[in-house]
Design an enzyme around this catalytic site. Structure first.
Site, short mmCIF file in Angstrom:
data_model
loop_
_atom_site.label_atom_id
_atom_site.label_comp_id
_atom_site.label_asym_id
_atom_site.label_seq_id
_atom_site.Cartn_x
_atom_site.Cartn_y
_atom_site.Cartn_z
N CYS A 161 -9.40 -5.93 2.36
CA CYS A 161 -10.53 -5.15 1.64
C CYS A 161 -11.26 -6.01 0.21
CB CYS A 161 -10.88 -4.12 2.00
SG CYS A 161 -10.39 -2.70 3.40
N GLY A 194 -5.69 -1.56 0.52
CA GLY A 194 -4.98 -1.03 0.67
C GLY A 194 -4.66 -0.20 1.48
N SER A 226 -5.92 -23.42 2.80
CA SER A 226 -4.87 -23.16 2.84
C SER A 226 -2.94 -23.70 1.71
CB SER A 226 -3.66 -21.89 3.83
OG SER A 226 -3.32 -22.92 5.21
N ASP A 259 2.04 -26.50 4.42
CA ASP A 259 1.08 -25.05 4.93
C ASP A 259 1.56 -23.82 4.20
OD1 ASP A 259 -1.16 -23.21 5.64
OD2 ASP A 259 -0.69 -23.66 8.06
N ASP A 260 0.66 -22.50 3.52
CA ASP A 260 1.33 -21.60 2.59
C ASP A 260 2.05 -20.40 3.41
OD1 ASP A 260 -0.70 -19.07 2.93
OD2 ASP A 260 -1.35 -20.69 4.16
N CYS A 274 3.48 -6.00 7.07
CA CYS A 274 3.30 -5.09 5.17
C CYS A 274 2.17 -3.73 5.39
CB CYS A 274 1.63 -5.95 5.64
SG CYS A 274 1.32 -5.72 3.27
N CYS A 316 6.33 -8.49 -4.89
CA CYS A 316 6.50 -7.61 -4.02
C CYS A 316 6.32 -8.47 -2.65
CB CYS A 316 5.35 -6.23 -3.44
SG CYS A 316 5.83 -5.77 -1.71
N CYS A 337 7.23 -8.14 2.96
CA CYS A 337 7.23 -8.75 4.38
C CYS A 337 8.32 -9.84 4.97
CB CYS A 337 5.83 -9.55 4.50
SG CYS A 337 5.11 -10.31 3.61
S1 SF4 Z 1 4.40 -9.35 -0.31
FE1 SF4 Z 1 4.32 -8.87 1.85
S2 SF4 Z 1 4.75 -6.49 2.21
FE2 SF4 Z 1 4.32 -7.10 0.04
S3 SF4 Z 1 1.87 -6.47 -0.39
FE3 SF4 Z 1 2.10 -8.12 -0.28
S4 SF4 Z 1 2.25 -8.94 1.98
FE4 SF4 Z 1 2.00 -6.33 2.02
#
Ligand code: SF4
Length: 463
Positions: A8, A114, A293, A354-355, A391, A439, A442
């Site tokens: 979003c 989120g 990307s 690539d990313d 995620c 963070c 993932c």
């Molecule tokens: S780093 Fe990965 S797990 Fe953390 S918010 Fe972003 S996509 Fe989600």
């Protein structure tokens, strides 16, 4: 193109004097289209009337001139807007945002980026108390919590809701007079504040502010609620900040011209490419990005390695969206529709940048395409670590069983995609390039803002 998908984008403004709120929000939403392509909506108010228009589709499909005209209140002063991508099966009109409800705070509109990871137990409690829901989205849980907090002012109720809700979220909220912006204590999803000659604006990313005629002032702080009431900007630090913003915003999601929490996305991507070369150099003749990307990281890799950067893949800007096709042959054609090799790769040893790699299917097709076009070797370099975990904070990374790195080693992925060598950037390399704690759940499974009780992503689809 087998990429994680942002779920979003949000946008809102408050003006001292009457303004074409709907027209400006429509423009700003176009700058956030990359954050969601399945639904779009705008809510506006002039202090008396509260109007909302939303539907499934791209921003320009939903907001025809006729539809915008319905939102054009002559005395409009505030509004919020939303663009949405949803998980499979939930792309329904009633989930399009802004969601609205008539409450003791007046009509409330909410736009959310989120996920609330404890939405389900909160939803169950509300249901036991007799609440009814109009959507299957976790966003409505917040709306109903606010409705229950009728004894508090709207900013106090928003602060109390933040104390009850967990997860990674950026939220814009409005009634007929007040505009509020909330960001979770980890600041997982971005949210910025801008100042315009006529008032204030909030957006997921700064380029949207500029389209409203506002200049970036600062990021909304993790754990903060900021609101505009009778022309005054007010703020309350509701929860202690423990910043852990989403690394993927810098790796891939955010526009390259976005400045998030003080770090520009494009510059971070270039540094990721430089780090990637230091960690995983390759004997090659040229560096080729997977467009768009991989471009930032490829610039960095080329710069650090001294190899020439060449556009060995052409991306068709008119391909638009295509739908999943049932046969292998048609899936190959779909990739071919979007990407095709240029003569630059013929007879060359290529470093392909690539990313990220999610399922590996598109990467495999691209490697094959380059080899068929005469590339002698393809050394695949990825400017993020292998994605091993889903995620829960507003990104669709696919279910764990579909993530190639959850099941396979780097060598097994290399063999699957058919590259001559394969390397991923380390977590430390990502952190260094962004220059702050982020963070990385993932990649490493360490979730800073909790996980939903039932673990799997669709638990967040509440009914
Ligand atoms: S780093 Fe990965 S797990 Fe953390 S918010 Fe972003 S996509 Fe989600």
């Amino acid at each position: 193109m087998d990429k994680p998908r942002e779920e979003c984008g949000v946008l809102g403004l408050w003006s001292e004097s009457p303004l074409d709120v709907a027209g400006l929000l429509h423009l700003g939403l176009l700058a956030l289209q990359h954050r969601g392509q399945e639904a779009a909506g705008i809510a506006v108010s002039d202090g008396q009337t509260f109007l909302v228009e939303k539907d499934l589709g791209l921003v320009n499909q939903v907001f025809t001139e006729e539809r915008l005209q319905k939102l054009r209140l002559p005395e409009a002063r505030l509004g919020i807007a939303h663009t949405r991508y949803s998980t499979t099966g939930s792309n329904l009109r009633f989930n399009a945002q802004p969601l609205t409800a008539r409450t003791a705070h007046g009509v409330l509109g909410i736009a959310h980026n989120g996920n609330f990871t404890n939405a389900k137990p909160l939803r169950d409690r509300l249901l036991q108390e007799g609440a009814t829901f109009q959507s299957t989205s976790d966003t409505e849980v917040m709306l109903l919590l606010l409705a229950r907090l009728a004894h508090l002012s709207l900013p106090e109720a928003a602060a109390e809701a933040m104390r009850l809700l967990e997860g990674g979220y950026s939220v814009l909220l409005m009634n007929r007079k007040i505009l509020l912006a909330l960001r979770d204590p980890h600041g997982v999803r971005p949210l910025v504040l801008g100042k315009a000659p006529w008032g204030y604006a909030f957006a997921s990313e700064p380029p949207a502010l500029e389209l409203l005629g506002a200049t970036y002032l600062r990021d909304v702080r993790p754990g903060e609620v900021v609101w505009v009431e009778e022309g005054e900007l007010k703020s309350l630090q509701v929860l202690p900040p423990a910043p852990s913003p989403c690394a993927f915003e810098w790796i891939y999601f955010a526009r390259p011209d976005s400045l998030l929490d003080g770090t520009e996305a494009y510059a971070a991507r270039v540094r990721m490419g430089e780090e990637l070369f230091r960690e995983a150099p390759a004997e090659a003749d040229l560096v080729v990005p997977v467009p768009d990307s991989g471009i930032g990281a490829a610039v960095g890799y080329a710069r650090a390695s001294g190899l020439p950067l060449e556009f060995g893949l052409y991306k068709n800007p008119y391909a638009g969206r295509t739908f999943i096709q049932p046969t292998q042959e048609l899936r190959d054609l779909k990739t071919r529709l979007k990407l095709s090799p240029t003569g630059a790769v013929k007879g060359k040893r290529v470093v392909l940048i690539d990313d990220s790699i999610v399922r590996g299917t598109t990467s495999r097709r691209i490697v094959r395409m380059l080899k068929e076009a005469g590339a002698l070797e393809v050394h695949f370099r990825v400017s993020s670590p292998p994605i091993r975990f889903p995620c829960y904070y507003g990104i669709d990374t696919a279910a764990r069983k579909e993530l190639i790195a959850a099941e396979k080693s780097v060598e097994e992925i290399r063999a699957y995609i058919g590259a001559d060598s394969l390397a991923f950037l380390s977590e430390e390399g990502v952190r260094r390039a962004i220059g702050r704690p982020v963070c990385l759940a993932c990649f490493n499974g360490r979730y800073p803002a909790g996980v939903p009780e039932e673990g799997e992503k669709l638990a967040l689809e509440l009914f």
